[in-house]
Design an enzyme around this catalytic site. Structure first.
Site, PDB file in Angstrom:
ATOM      1  N   ARG A  43       0.854  -1.178   0.000  1.00 30.93           N
ATOM      2  CA  ARG A  43       0.000   0.000   0.000  1.00 30.93           C
ATOM      3  C   ARG A  43       0.896   1.236   0.000  1.00 30.93           C
ATOM      4  O   ARG A  43       1.952   1.244   0.651  1.00 30.93           O
ATOM      5  CB  ARG A  43      -0.905   0.035   1.236  1.00 30.93           C
ATOM      6  CG  ARG A  43      -2.081  -0.923   1.188  1.00 30.93           C
ATOM      7  CD  ARG A  43      -3.129  -0.508   0.142  1.00 30.93           C
ATOM      8  NE  ARG A  43      -4.315  -1.341   0.155  1.00 30.93           N
ATOM      9  CZ  ARG A  43      -4.520  -2.389  -0.662  1.00 30.93           C
ATOM     10  NH1 ARG A  43      -3.612  -2.725  -1.563  1.00 30.93           N
ATOM     11  NH2 ARG A  43      -5.651  -3.073  -0.590  1.00 30.93           N
TER      12      ARG A  43
ATOM     13  N   GLU B 199      -4.076   7.303  -4.628  1.00 32.61           N
ATOM     14  CA  GLU B 199      -4.269   6.786  -5.995  1.00 32.61           C
ATOM     15  C   GLU B 199      -5.609   7.269  -6.559  1.00 32.61           C
ATOM     16  O   GLU B 199      -6.577   7.336  -5.817  1.00 32.61           O
ATOM     17  CB  GLU B 199      -4.278   5.250  -5.965  1.00 32.61           C
ATOM     18  CG  GLU B 199      -2.964   4.656  -5.552  1.00 32.61           C
ATOM     19  CD  GLU B 199      -3.052   3.140  -5.350  1.00 32.61           C
ATOM     20  OE1 GLU B 199      -4.077   2.538  -5.727  1.00 32.61           O
ATOM     21  OE2 GLU B 199      -2.100   2.580  -4.808  1.00 32.61           O
TER      22      GLU B 199
ATOM     23  N   HIS C 140      -1.221  -0.007  -9.799  1.00 30.98           N
ATOM     24  CA  HIS C 140      -1.883  -0.891  -8.812  1.00 30.98           C
ATOM     25  C   HIS C 140      -2.483  -2.122  -9.504  1.00 30.98           C
ATOM     26  O   HIS C 140      -3.706  -2.310  -9.500  1.00 30.98           O
ATOM     27  CB  HIS C 140      -2.963  -0.133  -8.024  1.00 30.98           C
ATOM     28  CG  HIS C 140      -3.354  -0.838  -6.746  1.00 30.98           C
ATOM     29  ND1 HIS C 140      -3.727  -0.188  -5.605  1.00 30.98           N
ATOM     30  CD2 HIS C 140      -3.422  -2.161  -6.440  1.00 30.98           C
ATOM     31  CE1 HIS C 140      -4.023  -1.053  -4.660  1.00 30.98           C
ATOM     32  NE2 HIS C 140      -3.840  -2.277  -5.157  1.00 30.98           N
TER      33      HIS C 140
HETATM   34  C1  DGY Z   1      -5.823  -6.168  -2.717  1.00 23.47           C
HETATM   35  O1  DGY Z   1      -6.419  -7.230  -2.888  1.00 23.47           O
HETATM   36  O2  DGY Z   1      -5.726  -5.645  -1.619  1.00 23.47           O
HETATM   37  C2  DGY Z   1      -5.239  -5.512  -3.918  1.00 23.47           C
HETATM   38  O3  DGY Z   1      -4.545  -4.374  -3.595  1.00 23.47           O
HETATM   39  C3  DGY Z   1      -6.326  -5.177  -4.928  1.00 23.47           C
HETATM   40  O4  DGY Z   1      -7.347  -4.506  -4.303  1.00 23.47           O
END
Ligand code: DGY
Length: 319
Positions: A238, A267, A285
């Site tokens: 993240r 984002e 992402h």
């Molecule tokens: C997750 O599964 O957390 C990925 O970042 C996609 O949302």
């Protein structure tokens, strides 16, 4: 009567087929991003929400959800977009989709490492824009990955797959986690009790930790100073774990040679300087974005819904 499920984004066909078979889904065929007011309105009369990390289910939004909502079955492993305490307070069960995206996310992490180390963005741009004119021994020289030390913050499911893949490049694996893992999970990785202890051993540094208030801006200026000069930073967890200003300053000074990033603060309106820097390799992402994994994430979310509505404990309950 089949329970009504609000599905916030367009899901793979096979997942939507199963939803239609077993539930009354409210689908989003145009894949529009619902603002919170619309999400709350669409949830009227639904028993479940199947959201992605793109929907922020803050305490305020959760407070406005109709009483009919009993479960939030996320299509994501991360659940930092959901206020768990608020859900718990309203008696709403929350689940996620662990395990099924570890391979895809680890693959992308290796891509980030290679892309950053071998200057893939610069090279591709040169070829595409017809600016590649010549070859010389000093042209586009990058950093070798093979045999280097990889430090992983968070040796959980994704971190362990990344470590396994990295061993294919003869990398020496170091890690920091909240506690030391059993030897079969470490598989030879070297444990560091603190991030500060880990950083000096990182030619490459990869984040695979959970986004929490404790990990927010974990990579800040003080910690970057502890990295070896010319280290490479990659992040597929993240964006919140990185202090953007600090990383950008280090990328400009060369303290950090390059960064491979798939996730960002705020984002998709990321810090604009990342786009301008030649030594960043940037992805939007897409860590879990493979067909196989998208299907598996959907089925896992549905397994959780199925268990819940059958009166069983969902396997992936996080609240
Ligand atoms: C997750 O599964 O957390 C990925 O970042 C996609 O949302």
């Amino acid at each position: 009567m089949k329970p009504v499920v609000l599905v916030t984004r367009k899901l793979p066909d096979a997942v939507e087929d199963r939803l239609r078979r077993d539930y009354q889904p409210r689908l989003n065929p145009d894949d529009r991003l619902y603002a919170s007011d619309e999400l709350v309105a669409r949830a009227a009369g639904a028993a479940a929400i199947l959201p992605c990390h793109t929907e922020r289910l803050s305490a305020e939004v959760i407070a406005r959800l109709p009483d009919s909502i009993r479960i939030i079955a996320n299509f994501s492993v991360g659940f930092d977009h959901v206020d768990l305490a608020a859900a718990k307070a309203r008696g709403i069960v929350v689940t996620n989709t662990p395990e099924v995206l570890s391979d895809a996310t680890a693959e992308l992490t290796i891509l980030l490492m290679l892309g950053a180390a071998r200057r893939a963005s610069e090279g591709e741009r040169l070829v595409r824009t017809r600016q590649w004119r010549d070859w010389s021994p000093s042209f586009m020289v990058g950093t070798q990955v093979t045999g280097k030390r990889l430090g992983i913050v968070g040796l959980g499911r994704v971190g362990r797959v990344t470590a396994r893949r990295a061993r294919g490049f003869d990398m020496e694996i170091h890690y920091h986690d909240l506690q030391r893992l059993p030897p079969e999970q470490e598989a030879g990785a070297i444990f560091h009790p603190t991030v500060e202890d880990l950083l000096p051993d990182c030619d490459f540094l990869a984040f695979h930790c959970v986004a929490t208030p404790q990990t927010r801006k974990m990579l800040n200026a003080e910690r970057i100073a502890l990295l070896p000069d010319g280290a490479i930073v990659v992040n597929a967890s993240r964006g919140t774990v990185i202090d953007d200003e600090a990383l950008i300053a280090a990328l400009k000074s060369g303290k950090v040679a390059a960064a491979g990033l798939d996730v960002y603060n705020n984002e998709p309106d990321i810090h604009p300087e990342y786009r301008e820097l030649p030594n960043t390799f940037l992805m939007p992402h897409i860590g879990s974005a493979t067909q196989e994994t998208r299907d598996a994430m959907g089925f896992r979310a549905l397994d959780n819904l199925d268990a819940f509505f059958a009166g069983r404990e969902p396997g992936d309950r996080v609240a």
